[in-house]
Write a protein that holds these residues in place. Sequence first.
Motif, PDB file in Angstrom:
ATOM      1  N   UNK A 116      11.814   1.264  -3.116  1.00 58.97           N
ATOM      2  CA  UNK A 116      11.876   0.538  -1.578  1.00 58.97           C
ATOM      3  C   UNK A 116      10.567   1.027  -1.040  1.00 58.97           C
ATOM      4  N   UNK A 117       9.975   0.164  -0.154  1.00 59.79           N
ATOM      5  CA  UNK A 117       8.866   0.601   0.439  1.00 59.79           C
ATOM      6  C   UNK A 117       8.907   0.216   1.741  1.00 59.79           C
ATOM      7  N   UNK A 118       8.676   1.080   2.680  1.00 58.33           N
ATOM      8  CA  UNK A 118       8.647   0.882   4.293  1.00 58.33           C
ATOM      9  C   UNK A 118       7.234   0.696   4.631  1.00 58.33           C
ATOM     10  N   UNK A 119       6.912  -0.752   5.309  1.00 52.62           N
ATOM     11  CA  UNK A 119       5.656  -0.948   5.623  1.00 52.62           C
ATOM     12  C   UNK A 119       5.587  -1.005   7.172  1.00 52.62           C
ATOM     13  N   UNK A 120       4.817  -0.440   7.721  1.00 56.51           N
ATOM     14  CA  UNK A 120       4.744  -0.328   9.025  1.00 56.51           C
ATOM     15  C   UNK A 120       5.821   0.259   9.979  1.00 56.51           C
ATOM     16  N   UNK A 121       5.554   0.929  11.004  1.00 60.45           N
ATOM     17  CA  UNK A 121       6.387   1.719  11.801  1.00 60.45           C
ATOM     18  C   UNK A 121       5.638   1.616  13.107  1.00 60.45           C
TER      19      UNK A 121
END
Length: 131
Positions: free
Chosen positions: A103-108
């Motif tokens: 899982x990748x979290x892109x942009x916060x």
Amino acid sequence: MAERLRQAGLRPTRQRLSLGAILFSAGDRHVSAESLHKEALAARIDVSLATVYNTLNQFKAAGLLREVAFEGDRTFFDTNTSNHFHYYIAETDSLVDIGTEDLKVLGLPPLPAGTEIDRVDIIIRLRKSVR
């Protein structure tokens, strides 16, 4: 178990030893205070639900457990303290680990001044498909 508790800075009381044996003897798992209490009673360990809550919170504070909280008051305790995510399966009221590589979290959004990210918790809720 006694040495593990001592290394975490906890005194190895009878209740901590008994609950720790249940928690850590079967590999990585997710428990609620209520489910651990039921397991303890089934194993003939005479312990109150309040003691189970206190012990889980002490284990969490000592770094032995990770708390996974969602939906207000719904909380699980995870024996896997590494950085990872979860599926929540409503029908079985259970959590399943998801590795961080999947899982990748892109942009916060921008963080408030003077803060830094400690950890990102992601819970993906699943339900039985209707197909």
